[in-house]
Scaffold this active site. Structure first.
Site, PDB file in Angstrom:
ATOM      1  N   GLU A 215       0.714  -1.153  -0.086  1.00 62.37           N
ATOM      2  CA  GLU A 215       0.082  -0.094   0.091  1.00 62.37           C
ATOM      3  C   GLU A 215       0.842   1.181  -0.105  1.00 62.37           C
ATOM      4  OE1 GLU A 215      -2.756  -0.342   3.204  1.00 62.37           O
ATOM      5  OE2 GLU A 215      -3.904  -1.676   2.225  1.00 62.37           O
ATOM      6  N   GLU A 329      -4.693  -7.980  -1.341  1.00 66.01           N
ATOM      7  CA  GLU A 329      -4.956  -7.831   0.076  1.00 66.01           C
ATOM      8  C   GLU A 329      -6.367  -7.503   0.318  1.00 66.01           C
ATOM      9  OE1 GLU A 329      -3.481  -5.535   4.006  1.00 66.01           O
ATOM     10  OE2 GLU A 329      -2.072  -5.910   2.411  1.00 66.01           O
TER      11      GLU A 329
END
Length: 533
Positions: A215, A329
């Site tokens: 991220e 994810e």
């Protein structure tokens, strides 16, 4: 060979042909719904490892907790989810460095013995103590998450060996997440530590794929570092060059960059990355920021995945036509999950719908966060016992094949909102059913039951039903951590054996009953679907 026995379920069902009816009954207030299906062609085809799992990198915050991966119970549970990728990563991967000379005082290693296949098993007393200590460790890790203050972590070759042993003996395909926040003075990626780790893994002949960073849109918040999309892509190009130099990893998989669904800065990241790094990766990975848990049963919320995913897939395809897109994810709620909800029965509605909708959209792989690690969205609890989403995932693996078929649900007033349905060819590799079998899976977001009338064209076929409900009835049961399959509470037989997970045969022509607040798989073995032959 690492062998862990577990029970194999006999699975089966029968499929609908073109239209299925839900019949409303005044007595049970069932919703009346029609299903239009097309059994003649494959709508999408996903990876056979479509449903994959992750181990959170928080497990290595103290290296001794990696020894939980030696548990025969955990390996048995993981083996039942194959074929699948095992992603080792998460927030803390960008705070960990490989240091093979950094030695822990390691009584766990001293009290355990590796065999030729790197199978290590802790004495039961040590495993129990480690599980108790991990429960305390999770509290500290969750505090870090709330404060967004993360410690730097060093891990040794022991951690790598334990992780690879777990994936190798469980039959999973490892994807190792590297630290992207190791930066040079010019703000490019400092690859020296990754080179050391890759060289070690190659010396051990560990077959694995790689990922870089987690991220990147959150780097500034969690580490005070900003990396633009173009530089991010160049970092992946640098990693690809390193892998090309390796005899073992020159053609291995490289995945990333795990950008959250785009808006504002994230869109700039996405487009900049694709400009410079699209050709370096084998699949583009994105992560989801899902909703709060009170919306688990809201069909409008469930539909948001389609809008966000379509936008990403369209952007990726313009930059790199044909590039696969993964949900790298995901679980049922962002920020490590919602305490008291993400690990309960109600979370299964969002998880199963995400699997159905993701495949229908054409996502190639969906990686569930997490099998084990920090947070509250686990597939197993602190005692390594399976939670409701685990059982749901195992049934999906056994019954649902990679071929996605077209299906739409309608009620008298139009598209139904509370009954959601998906249709695939039956998994040919884990079942013994005839060619042409299909698996229908359905979610009932309402407290009222539904009845599916099998159409005449397949009314002579028996159906095998796998209906999952909370152990407790009513809305209170949504918060349960136990699940029933066809009325029987699911539990492991012992640490090395799963229950058989048998379906219930239905008589020919009998209605398919979907109770309120439940989800189910219906296997129609004699559907003779042209697309599934």
């Amino acid at each position: 060979m690492c062998v862990y026995a577990f029970g194999l379920a006999r699975t089966g069902l029968k499929v609908l042909g073109v239209m299925v009816k839900y019949v409303r009954s005044a007595r049970d207030e069932s919703e009346s719904v029609n299903l239009n299906v097309d059994l003649s062609r494959v709508l999408k085809r996903v990876n056979e490892r479509f449903l994959s799992v992750a181990i959170d990198a928080s497990l290595v915050a103290e290296e001794k907790f990696m020894y939980l991966l030696t548990s025969p119970k955990l390996r048995t549970l993981a083996k039942a989810l194959t074929p699948a990728f095992l992603r080792f990563g998460g927030t803390r991967q960008d705070f960990m460095t490989f240091n093979p000379t950094f030695l822990h005082s390691n009584e766990y290693h001293k009290n355990s013995v590796f065999d030729a296949n790197l199978r290590l098993e802790l004495p039961p007393i040590l495993e129990e103590r480690l599980k108790q200590e991990w429960a305390l460790q999770e509290v500290l890790l969750q505090k870090e998450d709330l404060q967004r203050k993360y410690r730097s972590v060093k891990f040794t070759e022991y951690a790598v060996d334990l992780l690879y042993s777990f994936t190798n003996c469980s039959g999973l395909d490892l994807i190792f997440g590297l630290n992207e926040l190791l930066r040079t003075t010019g703000n490019s990626w400092d690859s020296s530590n990754a080179r050391t780790l890759i060289q070690y893994c190659e010396s051990k002949q560990y077959s694995m794929a790689w990922e870089l960073g987690n991220e990147p849109n959150s780097y500034e918040k969690k580490a005070g570092i900003r990396v633009n999309g173009y530089q991010l892509g160049q970092d992946f190009v640098q990693l690809r060059r390193i892998l090309l130099e390796s005899k073992l990893y020159h053609d291995t998989g490289l995945y990333g960059p795990d950008i959250s669904q785009p808006r504002d800065h994230r869109r700039d990241l996405l487009e900049g990355f694709l400009e410079s790094g699209a050709e370096a990766i084998d699949a583009f990975t994105m992560s989801t920021e899902d909703t709060s848990l009170e919306d688990f049963l809201d069909p409008e919320v469930l539909n948001t995945l389609a809008l966000k995913t379509h936008e990403v897939m369209e952007t990726v395809d313009l930059a790199s036509p044909g590039k696969k897109v993964w949900l790298g994810e995901t679980s049922s709620a962002y920020g490590g999950g919602a305490k008291g909800l993400s690990d309960t029965f109600v979370a299964g509605f969002m998880w199963l719908d995400k699997l159905g909708l993701g495949a229908k959209l054409g996502l190639d792989v969906v990686i569930r966060q997490v099998l084990i690690g920090s947070g509250t969205y686990h597939l197993v609890d602190d005692n390594l016992d399976p939670l409701p989403d685990y059982w749901l995932s195992v049934l999906y693996k056994r019954l649902v094949g990679p071929e996605v078929l077209s299906i739409e649900a309608f009620s008298i007033l139009g598209k139904t909102k509370r009954v959601r349905v998906y249709l695939h060819c039956t998994n040919k590799k884990s079942t013994s059913y005839k060619s042409g079998a299909v698996t229908l899976f359905a979610l009932n977001l309402s407290k009222s039951p539904a009845r599916i009338a099998v159409p005449a064209m397949v009314s002579n076929s028996t159906v095998e039903a796998f209906v999952l409900q909370s152990e407790q009835p009513g809305e209170e049961g949504l918060y349960s951590k136990s699940v029933k399959l066809n009325g029987e509470v699911l539990k492991m037989v012992d640490d090395r054996t799963l229950p058989s997970l048998q379906g219930t045969p239905l008589a020919a022509g009998e209605h398919l009953r979907l109770p309120g607040y439940s989800f189910a798989f219906y296997l129609l073995s004699e559907a003779q679907a042209l697309a599934c032959r």
